[in-house]
Enzyme design. Structure first.
Site, PDB file in Angstrom:
ATOM      1  CG  ASP A   1      77.758  51.416  -2.940  1.00 44.34           C
ATOM      2  OD1 ASP A   1      78.265  52.022  -3.946  1.00 44.34           O
ATOM      3  OD2 ASP A   1      77.787  51.709  -1.738  1.00 44.34           O
TER       4      ASP A   1
ATOM      5  CG  HIS B   1      86.383  54.521   0.945  1.00 47.10           C
ATOM      6  ND1 HIS B   1      86.041  55.183   2.053  1.00 47.10           N
ATOM      7  CD2 HIS B   1      85.632  53.481   1.144  1.00 47.10           C
ATOM      8  CE1 HIS B   1      84.978  54.766   2.548  1.00 47.10           C
ATOM      9  NE2 HIS B   1      84.724  53.692   1.962  1.00 47.10           N
TER      10      HIS B   1
ATOM     11  CD  GLU C   1      79.956  54.782   2.104  1.00 47.06           C
ATOM     12  OE1 GLU C   1      80.656  54.184   2.798  1.00 47.06           O
ATOM     13  OE2 GLU C   1      79.423  54.158   1.138  1.00 47.06           O
TER      14      GLU C   1
ATOM     15  CD  GLU D   1      79.094  55.256  -2.962  1.00 42.62           C
ATOM     16  OE1 GLU D   1      78.502  54.335  -3.933  1.00 42.62           O
ATOM     17  OE2 GLU D   1      78.913  54.994  -1.709  1.00 42.62           O
TER      18      GLU D   1
ATOM     19  CG  ASP E   1      75.441  54.259  -0.036  1.00 41.49           C
ATOM     20  OD1 ASP E   1      74.446  53.985  -0.183  1.00 41.49           O
ATOM     21  OD2 ASP E   1      76.505  53.399   0.169  1.00 41.49           O
TER      22      ASP E   1
ATOM     23  NE  ARG F   1      80.679  55.180   7.318  1.00 43.87           N
ATOM     24  CZ  ARG F   1      81.068  54.829   6.320  1.00 43.87           C
ATOM     25  NH1 ARG F   1      80.680  53.405   5.801  1.00 43.87           N
ATOM     26  NH2 ARG F   1      81.200  55.413   5.199  1.00 43.87           N
TER      27      ARG F   1
ATOM     28  CD  GLN G   1      79.227  50.136   7.086  1.00 44.14           C
ATOM     29  OE1 GLN G   1      79.201  51.457   7.147  1.00 44.14           O
ATOM     30  NE2 GLN G   1      79.980  49.550   6.041  1.00 44.14           N
TER      31      GLN G   1
ATOM     32  CE  LYS H   1      77.402  51.364   3.629  1.00 44.62           C
ATOM     33  NZ  LYS H   1      78.277  52.522   2.921  1.00 44.62           N
TER      34      LYS H   1
ATOM     35  CB  THR I   1      71.185  55.318  -1.787  1.00 40.02           C
ATOM     36  OG1 THR I   1      71.652  54.349  -1.113  1.00 40.02           O
ATOM     37  CG2 THR I   1      72.313  55.543  -2.783  1.00 40.02           C
TER      38      THR I   1
ATOM     39  CD  GLU J   1      87.670  57.443   3.642  1.00 40.76           C
ATOM     40  OE1 GLU J   1      88.602  57.359   2.821  1.00 40.76           O
ATOM     41  OE2 GLU J   1      86.647  57.812   3.027  1.00 40.76           O
TER      42      GLU J   1
END
Length: 398
Positions: free
Chosen positions: A109, A116, A181, A183, A215, A219, A222, A235, A239, A342
């Protein structure tokens, strides 16, 4: 299921209630053509490519096989006589069960969106520089867990792990800051030789096509674990990828120049004199049916060709079935963010939904659907499908 029209012609693996065997299919408007059966009838020299029911052999076949098969499928779809011959091999799209399209060999990844990376840097490092010193010199990435790449629709169980509370206590339990996420993933077909890097101009000789990726990210896990080695348990629990692989051949009209780079690049990443591999893709993120973001892919700082070149520049080999993802796709505006981190400014500013509730991060029962389109021929737009998942409650440790 998404209706793909007659131009995209993506590949996937499917089964039916009447026949549970996996078969390779091509999406044609609101139908699925059983290519495993059709090739045995009209393209017997390539029937073995589809015998396993997955895309594994097709990916390994390389560019000549990809072009031959796509040309044959195009002729079948647009020729009334061929469609009549293959009538029994078409299935209604809503009557098939989509399976994992290929065997994922390795998963990498990246972190290729400047908006971002800047937003996340400001959230995680409020007293430091938003971008790390290396960010504009190389495509930053990490190796993920191939075994937890799952097909669209797989339930997403809220992960458990260590996190640190705002008061500084280290606790164990379900993630309280589960995120998405949005992607784009790139599916490797032709392998390379260990010790031989893949150059920028060889990108389309190795990469077969794209999938959409969610993904999922915890948080809070993480933030506690990522120093000093980066993402790990926050993570690796799941996925999700879309069930249809869109060939690069379908994206001819989506190719655009990447953004202007304001830092000189080393020769192996310098793509100024090459045909561009930026992609004008438009993503859309829906939460429980409501559109919460529309991230544009065209602004991604690093192209997939540069990602592959950097991934292999140390001599690392690539394998058929390798998957590498772009990292979160985000634009410069608030409604273009590809993560809830975000959209909620790190959880400090919950965003409202039409049902009167707010979200900072995902709740149990939430469904996330990521879809995308791209420019097609003659001013049209083609669908790139969708990837979806529903959050399920955490399962206690035994």
């Amino acid at each position: 299921m998404t209706s793909f029209g007659l131009r995209t012609l993506p590949y996937g693996s499917f089964s039916t209630a009447q026949d549970p065997r996996p078969r390779v299919g091509v999406a044609v408007a609101n139908q699925v053509l059983d290519v495993s059966a059709a090739s045995a009838q009209l393209l017997p020299a390539y029937a073995e490519v589809f015998a396993s029911g997955t895309l594994d052999a097709l990916l390994a076949g390389g560019p000549d096989v990809w072009a031959t098969v796509r040309s044959a499928v195009e002729s079948w779809v647009h020729d009334a006589r061929a469609r009549a011959v293959l009538h029994a091999h078409f299935h209604a799209a809503d009557a098939v069960r989509m399976l994992a399209p290929f065997t994922v060999a390795d998963y990498v990844d990246f972190y290729a969106s400047e908006p971002h990376a800047t937003a996340v840097g400001r959230i995680f490092r409020p007293d430091g520089d938003a971008l790390t010193p290396n960010w504009k010199h190389l495509p930053i990435g990490y190796h993920g867990r191939a075994g937890t790449v799952v097909p669209s629709g797989t339930p997403i169980v809220r992960p458990r792990g260590q996190r640190r509370t705002p008061e500084g206590e280290v606790v164990f339990g379900p993630s309280t800051r589960l995120d998405i996420e949005a992607e784009v993933g790139f599916v490797v077909g032709t392998p390379s030789t260990l010790g031989e890097p893949v150059g920028l101009d060889d990108f389309d000789q190795h990469v077969f096509g794209i999938v959409l990726v969610n993904d999922w990210s915890a948080r809070d896990l993480q933030a506690w674990e990522y120093v000093p080695l980066g993402p790990f348990l926050g993570k690796s629990f799941a996925t999700s990828i879309s069930p249809w692989v869109v060939p690069l051949a379908a994206l001819e009209h989506a190719r655009v120049a990447p953004p202007v780079r304001d830092v000189p690049l080393l020769p192996y990443l310098e793509d100024g004199g090459m045909p561009p591999w930026g992609l004008d893709l438009q993503l859309q993120v829906r939460l429980n049916g409501e559109v919460i973001s529309e991230p544009p892919y065209a602004g991604m700082y690093w192209t997939p060709a540069q990602m592959l070149a950097h991934l292999s520049v140390n001599g690392a080999s690539i394998r058929s079935g390798d998957l590498y993802a772009s990292g979160t796709v985000s634009g410069p505006r608030q409604k273009q963010a590809g993560s809830m981190l975000e959209l909620s400014n790190g959880g400090r500013e919950p965003f409202p939904l039409q049902d009167g509730t707010t979200r900072s991060f995902l709740q149990d029962g939430d469904e996330v659907v990521i879809s995308a389109t791209a420019p097609g021929a003659e001013g049209t737009r083609i669908s790139l499908g969708e990837v979806r998942g529903v959050v399920h409650p955490s399962r206690p440790s035994t």
